[in-house]
Design a protein around this motif. Structure first.
Motif, PDB file in Angstrom:
ATOM      1  N   ALA A  81     -46.295  19.096 -23.970  1.00 19.48           N
ATOM      2  CA  ALA A  81     -45.265  19.741 -24.790  1.00 19.48           C
ATOM      3  C   ALA A  81     -45.885  20.808 -25.674  1.00 19.48           C
ATOM      4  O   ALA A  81     -45.376  21.924 -25.793  1.00 19.48           O
ATOM      5  CB  ALA A  81     -44.554  18.686 -25.643  1.00 19.48           C
ATOM      6  N   LYS A  82     -47.025  20.472 -26.260  1.00 24.41           N
ATOM      7  CA  LYS A  82     -47.739  21.404 -27.149  1.00 24.41           C
ATOM      8  C   LYS A  82     -48.112  22.675 -26.381  1.00 24.41           C
ATOM      9  O   LYS A  82     -47.924  23.791 -26.872  1.00 24.41           O
ATOM     10  CB  LYS A  82     -48.989  20.702 -27.688  1.00 24.41           C
ATOM     11  CG  LYS A  82     -49.890  21.563 -28.527  1.00 24.41           C
ATOM     12  CD  LYS A  82     -49.647  21.319 -30.003  1.00 24.41           C
ATOM     13  CE  LYS A  82     -50.586  22.164 -30.850  1.00 24.41           C
ATOM     14  NZ  LYS A  82     -50.034  22.369 -32.201  1.00 24.41           N
ATOM     15  N   ALA A  83     -48.627  22.497 -25.170  1.00 27.26           N
ATOM     16  CA  ALA A  83     -49.038  23.639 -24.346  1.00 27.26           C
ATOM     17  C   ALA A  83     -47.840  24.511 -23.989  1.00 27.26           C
ATOM     18  O   ALA A  83     -47.963  25.724 -23.797  1.00 27.26           O
ATOM     19  CB  ALA A  83     -49.733  23.141 -23.080  1.00 27.26           C
ATOM     20  N   ALA A  84     -46.650  23.883 -23.902  1.00 26.94           N
ATOM     21  CA  ALA A  84     -45.428  24.639 -23.591  1.00 26.94           C
ATOM     22  C   ALA A  84     -44.837  25.269 -24.858  1.00 26.94           C
ATOM     23  O   ALA A  84     -43.825  25.962 -24.784  1.00 26.94           O
ATOM     24  CB  ALA A  84     -44.407  23.716 -22.932  1.00 26.94           C
TER      25      ALA A  84
ATOM     26  N   LEU B   5     -39.871   9.781 -29.030  1.00 24.97           N
ATOM     27  CA  LEU B   5     -40.628  11.024 -29.129  1.00 24.97           C
ATOM     28  C   LEU B   5     -39.667  12.184 -29.381  1.00 24.97           C
ATOM     29  O   LEU B   5     -38.671  12.339 -28.668  1.00 24.97           O
ATOM     30  CB  LEU B   5     -41.421  11.256 -27.831  1.00 24.97           C
ATOM     31  CG  LEU B   5     -42.379  12.443 -27.800  1.00 24.97           C
ATOM     32  CD1 LEU B   5     -43.456  12.333 -28.874  1.00 24.97           C
ATOM     33  CD2 LEU B   5     -43.036  12.563 -26.420  1.00 24.97           C
ATOM     34  N   ALA B   6     -39.977  12.986 -30.400  1.00 24.05           N
ATOM     35  CA  ALA B   6     -39.050  14.044 -30.809  1.00 24.05           C
ATOM     36  C   ALA B   6     -39.766  15.363 -31.020  1.00 24.05           C
ATOM     37  O   ALA B   6     -40.905  15.395 -31.518  1.00 24.05           O
ATOM     38  CB  ALA B   6     -38.348  13.640 -32.098  1.00 24.05           C
ATOM     39  N   GLY B   7     -39.097  16.449 -30.647  1.00 21.90           N
ATOM     40  CA  GLY B   7     -39.567  17.771 -31.010  1.00 21.90           C
ATOM     41  C   GLY B   7     -39.485  17.875 -32.530  1.00 21.90           C
ATOM     42  O   GLY B   7     -38.524  17.390 -33.126  1.00 21.90           O
ATOM     43  N   ASN B   8     -40.492  18.493 -33.151  1.00 20.07           N
ATOM     44  CA  ASN B   8     -40.510  18.531 -34.619  1.00 20.07           C
ATOM     45  C   ASN B   8     -39.282  19.217 -35.211  1.00 20.07           C
ATOM     46  O   ASN B   8     -38.756  18.777 -36.238  1.00 20.07           O
ATOM     47  CB  ASN B   8     -41.779  19.232 -35.106  1.00 20.07           C
ATOM     48  CG  ASN B   8     -42.989  18.322 -35.004  1.00 20.07           C
ATOM     49  OD1 ASN B   8     -42.872  17.171 -34.564  1.00 20.07           O
ATOM     50  ND2 ASN B   8     -44.149  18.820 -35.391  1.00 20.07           N
ATOM     51  N   ASP B   9     -38.823  20.292 -34.562  1.00 20.27           N
ATOM     52  CA  ASP B   9     -37.644  20.993 -35.095  1.00 20.27           C
ATOM     53  C   ASP B   9     -36.388  20.122 -34.950  1.00 20.27           C
ATOM     54  O   ASP B   9     -35.551  20.062 -35.860  1.00 20.27           O
ATOM     55  CB  ASP B   9     -37.453  22.358 -34.414  1.00 20.27           C
ATOM     56  CG  ASP B   9     -37.574  22.296 -32.890  1.00 20.27           C
ATOM     57  OD1 ASP B   9     -37.759  21.186 -32.340  1.00 20.27           O
ATOM     58  OD2 ASP B   9     -37.484  23.363 -32.257  1.00 20.27           O
ATOM     59  N   ALA B  10     -36.283  19.401 -33.840  1.00 24.12           N
ATOM     60  CA  ALA B  10     -35.133  18.507 -33.622  1.00 24.12           C
ATOM     61  C   ALA B  10     -35.150  17.376 -34.642  1.00 24.12           C
ATOM     62  O   ALA B  10     -34.112  16.995 -35.204  1.00 24.12           O
ATOM     63  CB  ALA B  10     -35.161  17.943 -32.206  1.00 24.12           C
ATOM     64  N   LEU B  11     -36.332  16.855 -34.900  1.00 26.68           N
ATOM     65  CA  LEU B  11     -36.480  15.748 -35.850  1.00 26.68           C
ATOM     66  C   LEU B  11     -36.186  16.204 -37.280  1.00 26.68           C
ATOM     67  O   LEU B  11     -35.608  15.452 -38.075  1.00 26.68           O
ATOM     68  CB  LEU B  11     -37.903  15.184 -35.765  1.00 26.68           C
ATOM     69  CG  LEU B  11     -38.189  13.910 -36.551  1.00 26.68           C
ATOM     70  CD1 LEU B  11     -37.314  12.750 -36.072  1.00 26.68           C
ATOM     71  CD2 LEU B  11     -39.662  13.535 -36.459  1.00 26.68           C
TER      72      LEU B  11
ATOM     73  N   PHE C  85     -32.003  21.159 -29.019  1.00 26.86           N
ATOM     74  CA  PHE C  85     -33.259  21.886 -29.175  1.00 26.86           C
ATOM     75  C   PHE C  85     -34.014  21.942 -27.846  1.00 26.86           C
ATOM     76  O   PHE C  85     -34.083  20.950 -27.126  1.00 26.86           O
ATOM     77  CB  PHE C  85     -34.131  21.201 -30.234  1.00 26.86           C
ATOM     78  CG  PHE C  85     -33.610  21.377 -31.625  1.00 26.86           C
ATOM     79  CD1 PHE C  85     -34.102  22.389 -32.454  1.00 26.86           C
ATOM     80  CD2 PHE C  85     -32.603  20.549 -32.109  1.00 26.86           C
ATOM     81  CE1 PHE C  85     -33.601  22.563 -33.731  1.00 26.86           C
ATOM     82  CE2 PHE C  85     -32.097  20.720 -33.391  1.00 26.86           C
ATOM     83  CZ  PHE C  85     -32.595  21.720 -34.207  1.00 26.86           C
ATOM     84  N   THR C  86     -34.581  23.118 -27.559  1.00 31.40           N
ATOM     85  CA  THR C  86     -35.306  23.263 -26.290  1.00 31.40           C
ATOM     86  C   THR C  86     -36.532  22.343 -26.269  1.00 31.40           C
ATOM     87  O   THR C  86     -36.966  21.930 -25.197  1.00 31.40           O
ATOM     88  CB  THR C  86     -35.745  24.718 -26.037  1.00 31.40           C
ATOM     89  OG1 THR C  86     -36.419  25.192 -27.197  1.00 31.40           O
ATOM     90  CG2 THR C  86     -34.545  25.601 -25.748  1.00 31.40           C
ATOM     91  N   SER C  87     -37.062  22.034 -27.448  1.00 36.36           N
ATOM     92  CA  SER C  87     -38.211  21.119 -27.494  1.00 36.36           C
ATOM     93  C   SER C  87     -37.822  19.756 -26.909  1.00 36.36           C
ATOM     94  O   SER C  87     -38.548  19.202 -26.072  1.00 36.36           O
ATOM     95  CB  SER C  87     -38.685  20.938 -28.934  1.00 36.36           C
ATOM     96  OG  SER C  87     -37.632  20.426 -29.745  1.00 36.36           O
ATOM     97  N   GLN C  88     -36.672  19.241 -27.321  1.00 34.06           N
ATOM     98  CA  GLN C  88     -36.234  17.926 -26.851  1.00 34.06           C
ATOM     99  C   GLN C  88     -35.889  17.981 -25.370  1.00 34.06           C
ATOM    100  O   GLN C  88     -36.165  17.056 -24.618  1.00 34.06           O
ATOM    101  CB  GLN C  88     -35.028  17.444 -27.674  1.00 34.06           C
ATOM    102  CG  GLN C  88     -34.845  15.935 -27.682  1.00 34.06           C
ATOM    103  CD  GLN C  88     -36.029  15.218 -28.346  1.00 34.06           C
ATOM    104  OE1 GLN C  88     -36.654  15.736 -29.262  1.00 34.06           O
ATOM    105  NE2 GLN C  88     -36.348  14.039 -27.866  1.00 34.06           N
TER     106      GLN C  88
END
Ligand SMILES: [Zn+2]
Length: 253
Positions: free
Chosen positions: A101-104, A165-171, A184-187
């Motif tokens: 996820a970090k790499a993306a 597990l959550a994307g930081n912006d979503a969380l 959120f695209t992260s999630q």
């Protein structure tokens, strides 16, 4: 001669008619199948062409839900990812999932990993006490608590194979964890790529899945089942409940 010609013409006509009827029925039948029973037949095919070598008793397919509670603490080797504990067998997969996820381009937070039954009891008791303090009747307080906290013994987190597990912006927007985090695209990245790391989105959004799992949509709860199982289950929209039922049917036959 003319009679023979007429007979031949009639036979030819009948054959042509038969071919046309056959074609019409054939294409109609196909269309009908595709329109109405495709998802059912796909599920049936998916549950009869299961991956080879997989057994319902495999360690990574253990099932815990309200119908299959486990009231003894489960013994396994614990390992840490950050400050959270998971089953040591999945430690590297969790690390890789988060690194992917970090790499993306998405920073993520491991909100929860292993939770003991004892801990779950504490959480449950605290929420229950709080509901009772707010003046709710004992009965209503219990019902409200069960809506938000899994009954001790029936939480998948006690296996050490489940993570929140959550994307930081979503969380940041939904610190209490809600389905809407998938805006959120992260999630969504986590949901889409989970199978690459051996995880499934354990409680999907569609009605059929909610009926099968007995749990509302959770866009943050991932369960390790191994890469082969995860990819197969995700591709064919099979919940763990349905997948296990299919594996058991194969083993019984
Ligand atoms: Zn969870």
């Amino acid at each position: 001669m003319t009679n023979k010609k007429r007979i031949i013409a009639v036979i030819a006509g009948l054959i042509l008619l038969a071919v046309m009827v056959w074609l019409a029925l054939g294409s109609h039948g196909q269309k009908h199948g595709k329109d109405t029973s495709s998802s059912q037949s796909q599920t049936k095919a998916a549950t009869t062409n299961l991956p080879k070598g997989v057994k319902s008793t495999d360690w990574d397919l253990v099932l815990i839900n309200k119908q299959h509670p486990e009231n003894q603490e489960i013994n396994f080797t614990q390992a840490k990812v950050g400050d959270k504990v998971v089953n040591q067998k999945i430690q590297q997969s969790v690390i890789d999932f988060m690194a992917g996820a970090k790499a993306a381009g998405y920073d993520t937070t491991l909100v929860s990993g292993y939770r003991s039954i004892e801990y779950q009891k504490e959480v449950f008791a605290n929420v229950l006490a709080n509901n009772e303090k707010n003046g709710e009747s004992e009965e209503k307080a219990l019902a409200e608590t069960k809506k938000v906290v899994q009954t001790p013994g029936s939480s998948e987190h006690q296996t050490g194979l489940a993570i929140d597990l959550a994307g930081n912006d979503a969380l940041a927007k939904y610190p209490g964890l809600t389905g809407e985090m998938d805006q959120f695209t992260s999630q969504r990245w986590l949901i889409d790529h989970a199978p690459d790391y051996g995880f499934i989105l354990r409680y999907p959004k569609d009605e059929a899945s909610i009926k099968e799992t007995g749990i509302d949509y959770e866009s943050w709860h991932f369960r390790y089942v191994g890469v082969t199982n995860a990819k197969y289950m995700t591709k064919h929209h099979l919940t763990l409940e349905v997948y296990l039922k299919a594996l058991k049917a194969r083993e019984a036959s």
